[in-house]
Design an enzyme around this catalytic site. Structure first.
Site: not given
Ligand SMILES: [Zn+2]
Length: 671
Positions: A281, A276-278, A195
């Site tokens: 990015v 929420l990283r996805a 991740d």
């Protein structure tokens, strides 16, 4: 190696990797690239070639930390820099982090001896400092120590390298484009680490003969005349470099409309990614894509391409699932949201049309699932596959959380989570005289060593402690190492009914899952019929072991001795290859031996051979039924191994009740 690098533009194929690297060059905030794929593709060549395309950087002359003269790092250990300090312009650097690097090599080393005895803060910068404002390349990142990966990813996330040793600390800026490669056959990365990489791409050598020939043709031309070859591609590379610089300039003006932002949120939700990283990015990658194409507005197509690069590694639920995006789900999530929940105009006819298109697939999936369920429930044979010659393989039972089996004593192997080992981090267990310059001071040990000499050294009453170099003591730390877990599994007919084989496979699968989490290498030897087979040579790829276990055929006589002798051979070879990795032998058997002229005697001799090599072992006793022969117990005694019954392998008897509530590792099975 030639001084003239291979030109980026001359690389054939690898379109996804090319795009992922270029997008990161445009917008380093995307967070780097993880390249997954087999060896022998040009992935390393391409990463190395990228550095030449990056815009040049201005650095303060003489600063080892690559300070920007316009904005020097206020914490720079070589600073403070005057506003008028001279500077130089140079290429962005490519720094390679070798898999065997030490922590000091990565983050830099503080000379504790000088700090304590002379009061001088002497700091030697590491690779993170060298990579600042450039590219940090880690080939085979999945083989890097856990501890180093954590340090690396922390630095990448914060943009700061922080070194602290016994209260002496240094910090400096470390912002770099992180590119890692891995061969999935050699073991997966933990999902938390996956991740942390912005994008992933899957690379494989082209299957197209024309393209393969062109790769070789260019490689040969380059090797024959590197300078001439590079000159022919210079213009193309310069054009790419200009485009990167233009896109960087455009980037702050690119607009992400709400419709596209919502599309990103829908896609991320559809693939059930964590956190929420996805979303972030994907948004950054879509913005960089727009800038790369010279547009100031993100389109639906940008979002689609960004999702393909940003999401595959974030939706893994189980370590045995291969990453990847289902194109149908992607298209569905990318589509315009239906403003009206009712079926669209056209009535039932339209709907049926939709359904007809996918119906064949869906019903096939469904019946396959049902078949598997029935097989699992009743122990009935699933429909024979193409390779099922004699009897279809038994499906493994439901895995459980295994109890910790470890190698006795204290090792010095690679970091992991199984057996005790002396490590460079972890709990301090004692002090000793340093063998090398001290990096981890044992303070009380040092004071205790200095104390008896204070009068002789003329310490004044009320004055400070007089410390000499020879007083320094280093801390010995203890953590855990990974081991080689070699399974020797009896797959013969003596293991009885399919139901029991199912339990045995389930137990081995549980131990494999455990080995994955503890970062072990695993190997699998089976014996049945007239001999033993190395089903899997020792590898870090637990997935492969699980897959081989699933299709393992069973039945026939029981050549126990052959199984043990094959294990002995595997362990011997592995010891030559990696002497510090300590093995744990797990023999799964009912202890019976029925093949050969003297099956029992041969098995006992083979067991004693392993015992003589002091191999740590566990015998998993699979004997069931009212009359027990206790043969596995005797085998354990011959091996000098621990004996456990199959039902004693679970972490605790209540595991089944609390599973999914208390153990976070079980969350992978929730999906
Ligand atoms: Zn500086």
């Amino acid at each position: 190696m030639s001084a003239v690098g291979y030109p980026f533009s001359a690389i054939v194929g690898l379109a996804d990797l090319r795009l992922a690297l270029l997008l990161n060059a445009v917008s380093p905030a995307i967070g780097g690239v993880l390249v997954r794929g087999e060896k022998g593709t040009a992935k390393s060549t391409m990463v190395r070639a990228l550095a030449a395309l990056l815009p040049e950087v201005d650095v303060v002359a003489g600063c080892r930390f690559a300070c920007d003269p316009a904005q020097p790092d206020p914490a720079c250990p070589d600073g403070p820099h005057e506003a008028s300090a001279p500077y130089e312009t140079r290429r962005a650097r490519l720094v390679e982090l070798p898999v065997g690097a030490t922590e000091d090599r990565l983050v830099g080393s503080l000379d504790l001896e000088r700090a304590l005895t002379e009061g001088v803060k002497a700091y030697e910068p590491g690779l993170l400092a060298a990579a600042h404002r450039g590219v940090l390349y880690v080939d085979e990142v999945n083989l890097l120590h856990d501890h180093l990966v954590d340090l690396l990813l922390d630095a990448a996330a914060m943009g700061i390298c922080h070194v602290e040793r016994e209260g002496v600390s240094v910090r400096h800026a470390a912002r770099f484009l992180l590119v890692g490669t891995m061969n999935p056959e050699e073991g997966e990365l933990r999902p938390q680490l996956l991740d942390r990489f912005g994008l992933t791409v899957e690379v494989r050598a082209s299957r197209d003969p024309g393209e393969r020939a062109e790769v070789v043709r260019r490689r040969l031309a380059y090797e024959a005349d590197p300078a001439g070859f590079a000159a022919r591609w210079r213009e193309a590379d310069e054009e790419l470099a200009r485009r990167i610089a233009d896109a960087r300039a455009l980037l702050p003006r690119v607009e992400l409309p709400d419709t596209e932002l919502e599309r990103i949120a829908r896609v991320c939700a559809a693939f059930e990614v964590d956190g929420l990283r996805a979303d972030l990015v994907t948004a950054r990658a879509a913005i960089a894509l727009a800038a790369w194409h010279g547009r100031d507005r993100v389109t639906a197509d940008d979002v689609r391409q960004a999702a393909l690069l940003a999401l595959p590694h974030r939706r893994r639920r189980n370590p045995f699932d291969a990453p990847g995006l289902d194109p149908e789900t992607l298209d569905e999530a990318l589509g315009e949201p239906d403003p009206d929940p009712e079926p669209p105009a056209g009535g039932p006819g339209g709907q049926d049309g939709d359904r007809a298109e996918g119906s064949a697939d869906h019903s096939a999936d469904h019946s396959a699932e049902q078949g598997a369920d029935h097989g699992a429930e009743q122990g009935a044979a699933p429909p024979p596959g193409p390779g099922a010659a004699e009897q279809a393989p038994v499906k493994p039972g439901e895995p459980f959380r295994a109890r910790l089996l470890s190698v006795p004593g204290v090792g010095s192997g690679r970091a992991g989570r199984r057996s005790r080992a002396e490590t460079s981090y972890g709990r301090t267990v004692r002090a000793r005289r340093p063998v090398q310059p001290v990096t981890r001071l044992h303070l009380t040990g040092t004071l205790r060593a200095a104390a008896p000499h204070q009068v002789a050294r003329g310490r004044a009453p009320g004055g400070g402690l007089v410390l000499r170099r020879e007083d320094l003591r280093e801390a010995v730390r203890e953590g855990r190492e990974g081991n080689l877990v070699l399974f020797v599994v009896d797959a013969s007919g003596s293991m009885g009914a399919r139901q029991r084989m199912r339990a045995v496979k389930g137990a081995v699968l549980s131990l494999l899952l455990d080995a994955y989490q503890r970062r072990d290498k695993v190997g699998l030897v089976t014996f049945r019929g007239s001999g033993a087979e190395i089903v899997l040579q020792p590898t870090s790829s637990v997935d492969v072991a699980a897959a081989r276990l699933e299709t393992l055929p069973t039945g026939g006589r029981t050549p126990l001795a052959a199984g043990l002798l094959t294990a002995h051979k595997v362990l011997y070879h592995e010891h030559l290859r990696d002497p510090r990795r300590r093995p744990l032998l797990v023999v799964v058997t009912d202890g019976r031996a029925t093949h050969g002229p003297d099956p029992v005697g041969e098995a006992r001799r083979a067991a004693r051979l392993l015992a003589a090599r002091r191999v740590a072992g566990v015998v998993v006793d699979c004997e069931t039924g009212p009359v027990r022969l206790g043969l596995a117990q005797r085998l354990a005694a011959d091996l000098g191994a621990l004996a456990l019954r199959l039902d004693e392998l679970a972490a605790d008897a209540l595991a089944g009740l609390v599973r999914g509530i208390k153990d976070p590792r079980d969350s992978r099975r929730a999906a």
